[in-house]
Write a protein that holds these residues in place. Structure first.
Motif, short mmCIF file in Angstrom:
data_model
loop_
_atom_site.label_atom_id
_atom_site.label_comp_id
_atom_site.label_asym_id
_atom_site.label_seq_id
_atom_site.Cartn_x
_atom_site.Cartn_y
_atom_site.Cartn_z
N PHE A 216 1.88 34.33 -0.18
CA PHE A 216 0.90 33.25 -0.51
C PHE A 216 1.62 31.75 -0.13
CE2 PHE A 216 -0.38 36.45 -3.57
CZ PHE A 216 -1.77 36.40 -3.36
N HIS A 217 2.59 32.10 0.86
CA HIS A 217 3.24 30.74 1.59
C HIS A 217 3.90 29.86 0.70
CE1 HIS A 217 0.75 31.62 5.60
NE2 HIS A 217 1.50 32.68 5.20
N ARG A 218 4.65 30.22 -0.34
CA ARG A 218 5.22 29.46 -1.07
C ARG A 218 6.31 28.75 -0.22
NH1 ARG A 218 8.72 31.53 -6.22
NH2 ARG A 218 10.22 31.95 -4.29
N SER A 219 6.52 27.33 -0.45
CA SER A 219 7.61 26.69 0.26
C SER A 219 8.81 27.20 -0.02
CB SER A 219 7.34 25.27 -0.08
OG SER A 219 8.42 24.49 0.68
N PRO A 220 9.86 27.48 0.81
CA PRO A 220 10.93 27.89 0.62
C PRO A 220 12.02 27.14 0.26
CG PRO A 220 10.51 28.01 2.94
CD PRO A 220 9.45 27.47 2.37
N PHE A 221 11.64 25.65 0.12
CA PHE A 221 12.81 24.80 -0.12
C PHE A 221 11.95 23.78 -0.54
CE2 PHE A 221 11.92 24.26 4.60
CZ PHE A 221 11.06 23.13 4.29
N ASP A 222 12.88 22.72 -1.56
CA ASP A 222 12.33 21.56 -2.14
C ASP A 222 11.50 20.71 -1.12
OD1 ASP A 222 11.59 19.69 -3.68
OD2 ASP A 222 13.75 19.52 -4.73
N GLN A 223 10.52 20.49 -1.16
CA GLN A 223 9.99 19.58 -0.34
C GLN A 223 10.13 18.22 -0.36
OE1 GLN A 223 6.46 19.85 1.94
NE2 GLN A 223 6.20 22.27 1.79
N SER A 224 10.40 17.64 -1.64
CA SER A 224 10.70 16.30 -1.64
C SER A 224 12.11 16.01 -1.29
CB SER A 224 10.43 16.16 -3.26
OG SER A 224 11.63 16.68 -3.99
N GLU A 225 12.97 16.90 -1.44
CA GLU A 225 14.29 16.75 -0.95
C GLU A 225 14.32 16.52 0.72
OE1 GLU A 225 18.61 18.93 -1.03
OE2 GLU A 225 17.18 19.44 -2.24
N VAL A 226 13.62 17.44 1.12
CA VAL A 226 13.50 17.71 2.61
C VAL A 226 12.78 16.37 3.12
CG1 VAL A 226 12.52 18.63 4.61
CG2 VAL A 226 13.47 20.20 2.86
N ARG A 227 11.78 15.87 2.52
CA ARG A 227 11.13 14.77 3.03
C ARG A 227 12.08 13.49 2.87
NH1 ARG A 227 5.41 14.08 3.31
NH2 ARG A 227 4.36 16.08 2.82
N LYS A 228 12.60 13.40 1.95
CA LYS A 228 13.82 12.40 1.63
C LYS A 228 14.82 12.28 2.73
CE LYS A 228 17.17 10.49 -1.55
NZ LYS A 228 17.79 10.69 -2.69
N ASN A 229 15.31 13.53 3.11
CA ASN A 229 16.40 13.62 4.46
C ASN A 229 15.81 13.13 5.39
OD1 ASN A 229 18.33 14.45 2.30
ND2 ASN A 229 17.99 16.79 2.89
N LEU A 230 14.46 13.92 5.66
CA LEU A 230 13.98 13.31 7.19
C LEU A 230 13.66 11.76 7.08
CD1 LEU A 230 11.27 16.48 7.45
CD2 LEU A 230 13.49 16.04 8.53
N GLN A 231 13.14 11.14 6.14
CA GLN A 231 13.19 9.50 6.16
C GLN A 231 14.23 9.00 6.09
OE1 GLN A 231 10.79 9.09 2.27
NE2 GLN A 231 8.80 9.56 3.47
N GLU A 232 15.26 9.36 5.89
CA GLU A 232 16.57 8.74 6.00
C GLU A 232 17.05 8.99 7.48
OE1 GLU A 232 19.17 10.85 3.46
OE2 GLU A 232 18.53 9.67 1.69
N ILE A 233 16.45 9.75 8.57
CA ILE A 233 16.81 9.71 9.76
C ILE A 233 16.51 8.51 10.41
CG2 ILE A 233 16.40 10.82 12.07
CD1 ILE A 233 16.01 13.41 10.46
N GLU A 234 17.48 7.84 11.14
CA GLU A 234 17.20 6.45 11.89
C GLU A 234 16.03 6.70 13.08
OE1 GLU A 234 19.66 3.27 14.65
OE2 GLU A 234 20.68 4.68 13.94
N GLY A 235 15.15 5.80 12.68
CA GLY A 235 13.77 6.13 13.81
C GLY A 235 12.62 6.67 13.29
N VAL A 236 12.90 7.10 11.93
CA VAL A 236 11.74 7.81 11.38
C VAL A 236 11.06 6.81 10.53
CG1 VAL A 236 11.01 9.86 9.77
CG2 VAL A 236 12.33 10.24 11.51
N ALA A 237 9.96 6.46 10.61
CA ALA A 237 9.24 5.41 9.68
C ALA A 237 8.55 6.25 8.41
CB ALA A 237 8.31 4.72 10.41
N ALA A 238 7.95 7.30 8.52
CA ALA A 238 7.38 7.84 7.69
C ALA A 238 6.99 9.73 7.95
CB ALA A 238 5.80 7.35 7.35
N VAL A 239 7.36 10.22 6.74
CA VAL A 239 6.87 11.66 6.85
C VAL A 239 5.50 11.70 6.56
CG1 VAL A 239 7.37 14.00 6.21
CG2 VAL A 239 9.24 12.38 6.53
N ASP A 240 4.63 12.00 7.59
CA ASP A 240 3.09 12.03 7.34
C ASP A 240 2.73 13.49 6.80
OD1 ASP A 240 0.33 10.84 7.48
OD2 ASP A 240 0.11 12.46 9.05
N ASP A 241 3.33 14.59 7.31
CA ASP A 241 2.90 15.99 6.88
C ASP A 241 4.18 16.91 7.15
OD1 ASP A 241 1.15 17.65 6.53
OD2 ASP A 241 0.91 18.43 8.50
#
Length: 307
Positions: A216-241
């Motif tokens: 049923f495609h449950r996310s294998p990790f905490d998406q909020s944590e991954v989004r936060k880590n991606l947004q901290e990357i220099e040059g990333v303004a927003a995680v749209d999807d």
């Protein structure tokens, strides 16, 4: 600007762990089939219904291990090429799900036998039962030793829970048989069987939840944590999807759309590399990363509105 990338180490990991998993499941299948034959012969020879029941219990489990072995073998040797995007690795959670389902009728059988023996206690040959039950316990302990160690695949976990239930059942048979020999209380036998059934239900629940989460495609990790880590990357303004799921217990896939302020191809490539590294740190094996500028997003919105 989008890019899809698979970890270079994944192929080696897949072949190494897949071969190891396959060997383990093959050995466990053979050992438990031999254990079934031994308990079946002992039950017929000494007239022990308990041993016959445990023999068919072991047969059910041996068939589950064979199924897991076949699924692993097929996934490793077939399904390559463009026709199957991720091979036949989906067989792994499918086989694990069937293994979980196989545990449920086993519970029904044990509970029915327990009820019948509760109504009409059956005298058992304690000596032969103890000897062969101890042999069954040694088979289970040996199989657990073969499977344990390192990160187990979903099929290995399914077999592992089967084995724990078998080992617990063998211990319970040994203890209850010894108590019956000392006290003469035959009712201990069905009570022990009912406790074994509870353990098996717990095992079935874990296997079904694990395989169901993949289906049923449950996310294998905490998406909020991954989004936060991606947004901290220099040059990333927003995680749209951001989407993530598993093909099997050893292959994790993710896709993400990121708003970026990169002005050159070189800057975009640097950002994508950092995104891939961040996703890999969360266990993602195959990732598709798409970058877009705020201007491109606004243009897309205008076009969508116009249509």
């Amino acid at each position: 600007m989008s890019e899809s990338r698979t970890r270079n180490s994944h192929e080696n990991h897949e072949h190494g762990s897949g071969a190891t998993s396959k060997r383990k499941l093959g050995v466990v299948s053979i050992v438990n089939l031999l254990g079934f034959l031994a308990e079946l012969a002992g039950g017929l020879l000494f007239g022990s219904v308990a041993l016959l029941s445990d023999a068919f219990h072991m047969l059910f489990d041996a068939l589950a291990y064979v199924m897991a072995f076949v699924a692993t073998y097929v996934a490793d040797h077939y399904g390559d090429g463009d026709r199957w995007s991720y091979g036949l690795h989906r067989l792994e959670p499918f086989a694990a799900f069937l293994n979980g389902l196989l545990l449920l009728p086993m519970v029904g059988f044990i509970l029915w036998e327990s009820y019948q023996r509760f109504l009409e206690p059956i005298a058992i040959g304690t000596g032969p039962t103890l000897v062969i039950a101890f042999g069954g316990l040694m088979v289970n302990i040996g199989s657990v030793y073969i499977l344990q160690g390192g990160e187990m695949s979903l099929n290995e976990r399914g077999a592992f829970y089967h084995l724990l239930g078998d080992a617990g059942g063998s211990v319970a048979v040994i203890v209850s048989t010894a108590v019956i020999e000392l006290t003469g209380y035959q009712i201990i036998d069905p009570i022990t069987a009912g406790l074994i059934a509870v353990v098996i239900i717990w095992s079935a629940g874990k296997v079904l939840r694990g395989s169901g989460a993949i289906f049923f495609h449950r996310s294998p990790f905490d998406q909020s944590e991954v989004r936060k880590n991606l947004q901290e990357i220099e040059g990333v303004a927003a995680v749209d999807d951001l989407h993530a799921w598993q093909i099997c217990s050893q292959i994790t896939v993710a896709t993400t759309h990121l708003e970026s302020d990169a002005e050159t191809i070189a800057e975009a490539e640097t950002i994508r590399q950092c995104v891939h590294e961040s996703l890999e740190s969360h266990g993602v094996d195959h990732a598709t990363v798409e970058l877009y500028s705020p201007e491109g997003r606004q243009a897309t919105r205008l076009n969508d509105h116009a249509h």
